[in-house]
Design an enzyme around this catalytic site. Structure first.
Site, PDB file in Angstrom:
ATOM      1  N   CYS A  30      43.629  39.558  43.040  1.00 25.85           N
ATOM      2  CA  CYS A  30      45.023  39.632  42.606  1.00 25.85           C
ATOM      3  C   CYS A  30      45.568  38.217  42.456  1.00 25.85           C
ATOM      4  O   CYS A  30      45.190  37.320  43.194  1.00 25.85           O
ATOM      5  CB  CYS A  30      45.845  40.394  43.619  1.00 25.85           C
ATOM      6  N   TYR A 167      36.976  51.769  41.642  1.00 25.60           N
ATOM      7  CA  TYR A 167      37.556  51.273  42.897  1.00 25.60           C
ATOM      8  C   TYR A 167      37.619  52.390  43.932  1.00 25.60           C
ATOM      9  O   TYR A 167      38.249  53.437  43.686  1.00 25.60           O
ATOM     10  CB  TYR A 167      38.959  50.743  42.607  1.00 25.60           C
ATOM     11  N   HIS A 170      39.391  49.744  50.564  1.00 23.64           N
ATOM     12  CA  HIS A 170      40.633  49.212  51.144  1.00 23.64           C
ATOM     13  C   HIS A 170      41.691  50.261  51.476  1.00 23.64           C
ATOM     14  O   HIS A 170      42.856  49.895  51.679  1.00 23.64           O
ATOM     15  CB  HIS A 170      41.288  48.199  50.179  1.00 23.64           C
ATOM     16  N   ASP A 263      39.827  42.761  55.119  1.00 22.62           N
ATOM     17  CA  ASP A 263      38.892  42.190  54.141  1.00 22.62           C
ATOM     18  C   ASP A 263      39.260  40.727  53.858  1.00 22.62           C
ATOM     19  O   ASP A 263      38.406  39.843  53.886  1.00 22.62           O
ATOM     20  CB  ASP A 263      38.963  43.031  52.855  1.00 22.62           C
TER      21      ASP A 263
END
Ligand code: ADP
Ligand code: SF4
Length: 693
Positions: A30, A167, A170, A263
């Site tokens: 990001c 994805y 997370h 993470d």
């Protein structure tokens, strides 16, 4: 020349139908630019490819309007292709593969733009404190997800991507929510057994492979462990079983731990390579290439990961931000030039703020396109100035380094007997040792320059500055913590008796010893209050923190640290008292009161540490500016206004680029504006007034 033991990092890796030229893989990262600043994002990715990353991913990409994540790129339909194609062009220009991770964030995204209800496997409240619930998706929705995934995969190929990942990591992605027993209580073939809960992920990978698998690799990003034990997905439980079930289906496994705060853990709470213990089973379960992350900056650690069979590719987000040229520096044997990530998460902070990310170590991050700043190259000097820099904190060091790189003759004068200013001091606090890399990188570079002279133990006053006869003077004399409590909450000094034992973080960093019960007044709201508390507990003190905020260390929410800080404070027995301010400081006590005026009391203590506002050390700058000197005087960094280390580095770098000559009437960077739509047909398509009229 490169040490041959690093050759292994430059071997090509086959990923389904495509081949990466080396083992360096920039994972989805990001960056606060995405769909809002698309050219900035594309050029930044291109610089990564230029710097040698064999695979360069965009940040997570939402592929349908039922999961709108305004900060990131999107691929809702063909309209979004040009933005992404600009990125893939930039990446391909340097021979790298471009990757796109298709993300449906499910219950995580409140869909504030599209106004669609968030999706979830079984309904329930949406993420965080957002006042909405989710919609439990039905079979028709799942069929639709197949369609949307297929369309997005095809559009990703049209946009030029070489790898498309699904994805499932997370706790931020719908397929992960389906796998998780915490979220999935369905009674149909998508709930119950693990086989059933994995079904959605399996189907989405299959759909994408069927659509594009002949031309494009199709992989998966999956969190193998939520770090909550067997109650969650874990590496010696369901996390491993998921990988076993799908082992050969994806072309590549990108694996990590969940959530994002684990993470992308900061260096204060987790060391380089700490995910190995969780992901090392994956390669034993699949023959497909495996990539993982761990804030890898050391080529020896990277080689160790490959040789010991933990990973096939070295994944990195933050190390690639701090040094986009990390692979190239390893390839060419320029290891001492690597700008190592310090694990501070200022990058994440700015992503959360919706701004193009900043990096403490790399001041050019996000400025590649809009200011034309390259992380490795800088224009040769453009004036005949000789330069004096006063103060060798991050601002002064970066100014000296970059000015030296430009070819200027530079004198760097530092009052203390060591370099680094606040970075050196703060790096001695518990957990912050990696921050010394900010100093070390710059000192290492400066030492190689014959045109930069460094003078330690050189307190500069007006006369000493004049004596240097330098035409350009950057004053980088830093700042200090205020003792009087003035900061965000208190705007006037707190009443203090002469015999009160009032200290600041500067005193603690200077080695002042305290004992007994210490009260910390925290009106800084970031890391310093908790770091000082930790230092004091380690010295044997008991600590109480008063803060006028509802939540202690609130800004560290942005750096993904808040839960880690809260846990650490609880473990250390630090008592936190929110919504409380101080009204008086005296010998052996602090007078405190609730911010709404209730519960006034005195708290007995042996010392109070004020972690509130800071004040610039600008006496020298002011006296030089008021003098008659022909020298041009510029203040940079904390001396101008105390802020983060990242801001000080940026200030030093900017000074080296513009010599303090920026014209305040001219915007110093390019803007990428929203293009006005020629289409006004949406407005007025329906009668504005009802039939009654
Ligand atoms: P910044 O974050 O802006 O770089 P720092 O506080 O980290 O600021 O660094 C400022 C540095 O300037 C410190 O190392 C300090 O010792 C040094 N310094 C302050 N005043 C003088 C001075 N008059 N002459 C030389 N060095 C100074
Ligand atoms: Fe690393 Fe900090 Fe830069 Fe992020 S901001 S890349 S954590 S140095």
């Amino acid at each position: 020349m490169r040490d041959p033991r690093y050759d292994i990092l430059f071997e090509p890796v086959q990923i389904g139908p495509v081949t990466s030229r080396n083992r360096f893989y920039q994972t989805p990262q990001c960056n606060g630019m995405g769909r809002t600043y698309p050219t900035s994002m594309a050029v930044m990715r291109g610089v990564k490819a230029e710097g040698g990353w064999g695979v360069v991913f965009a940040e997570q990409c939402d592929f349908h309007y039922t999961s709108d994540n305004t900060r990131n790129v999107r691929l809702w339909d063909e309209q979004d292709i040009p933005i992404l194609a600009r990125m893939t062009d930039m990446v391909h220009e340097h021979g790298s593969l471009a990757g796109l991770m298709l993300a449906h964030n499910g219950y995580i995204t409140p869909n504030i733009i599209s106004r669609e209800l968030p999706f979830s496997p079984s309904g329930g409240a949406a993420f965080g404190n957002f006042p909405t619930h989710t919609r439990a998706i039905d079979k028709a929705d799942i069929k639709a997800l197949h369609r949307w995934t297929r369309a997005a995969a095809l559009n990703a190929v049209k946009a030029g991507f070489d790898i498309v990942n699904i994805y499932a990591a997370h706790d931020l992605a719908l397929p992960f929510h389906f796998i998780s027993r915490k979220h999935n209580t369905r009674g149909d073939e998508y709930g119950g057994s693990l086989e059933n809960r994995v079904r959605l992920l399996r189907e989405l990978i299959e759909v994408a492979k069927e659509a594009i698998g002949d031309r494009c690799a199709v992989g998966v990003r999956f969190s193998v462990d939520e770090l909550i034990g067997p109650a969650g997905i874990c590496a010696d439980g369901e996390g491993r079983e998921v990988v076993e079930m799908l082992a050969e289906l994806p072309d590549i496994w990108d694996v990590n731990v969940s959530g994002w705060a684990q993470d992308s853990i900061t260096s204060r709470f987790g060391e380089e390579g700490r995910q190995e213990a969780y992901v090392d089973f994956v390669k034993r379960v699949t023959t497909k290439p495996v990539v993982g992350v761990g804030r890898f900056t050391s080529p020896d650690t990277m080689v160790g990961q490959i040789r010991r069979g933990v990973l096939d590719m070295i994944g990195a987000a933050r190390p690639s931000i701090a040094d986009p040229f990390l692979p190239e520096k390893i390839r060419t044997g320029a290891l001492e030039d690597i700008r190592e990530c310090i694990g501070c998460n200022m990058c994440v902070t700015n992503n959360y703020l919706g701004a193009p990310i900043r990096c403490t170590q790399n001041p050019t991050m996000s400025e590649e396109w809009r200011r034309g700043w390259h992380p490795e190259y800088i224009a040769h000097k453009s004036t005949d100035d000789t330069v004096l820099i006063v103060g060798a904190g991050p601002a002064g060091l970066e100014a000296a380094r970059a000015m030296g790189q430009r070819g200027y003759q530079v004198l760097l004068a530092e009052a203390r007997t060591e370099l680094g200013g606040r970075v050196t001091l703060e790096s001695r606090l518990p957990g912050l040792s990696a921050w010394a890399r900010v100093r070390d990188h710059r000192v290492q570079q400066i030492q190689k320059m014959t045109n930069v002279d460094v003078f330690l133990d050189s307190q500069m006053g007006q006369d000493e500055v004049a004596e240097t006869e330098c035409s350009l003077v950057a004053v980088a004399t830093g700042s200090r913590w205020r003792r009087d409590g003035v900061g965000r909450h208190l705007r006037t000094p707190v009443a203090t008796t002469a015999d009160a034992n009032v200290l600041t973080p500067d005193d603690i960093m200077a080695g002042v010893q305290v004992s007994g019960h210490i009260v910390i007044y925290d009106d800084d709201h970031f890391y310093m209050g908790s770091v000082v508390a930790e230092a004091l507990v380690k010295q044997g003190c008991t600590v109480t923190i008063l803060t006028p905020a509802a939540q202690f260390a609130g800004f560290s929410q942005m750096s993904l640290e808040i839960a880690h800080i809260q846990r650490r404070m609880a473990e250390l027995g630090v008592q936190i008292v929110p919504l409380t301010t101080v009204t008086a400081l005296g010998a052996g006590y602090v007078s405190a009161v609730g911010v709404f005026g209730t519960d006034a009391r005195d708290i007995a203590c042996d010392a109070v540490i004020m972690v509130a506002g800071q004040t610039p050390n600008d006496t020298l700058f002011r006296s030089l500016s008021a003098g008659q000197s022909t020298q041009r005087i510029v203040a940079i960094g904390d001396c101008q206004a105390p802020a983060t280390i990242a801001s000080a580095i940026f200030a030093g770098h900017k000074f080296a680029r513009d010599l303090g000559l920026g014209d305040p009437d001219v915007v110093p960077f390019l803007r990428e504006d929203v293009e006005l739509s020629p289409n006004l047909s949406g407005w007025g398509a329906e009668p504005l007034r009802g039939a009654a009229e």
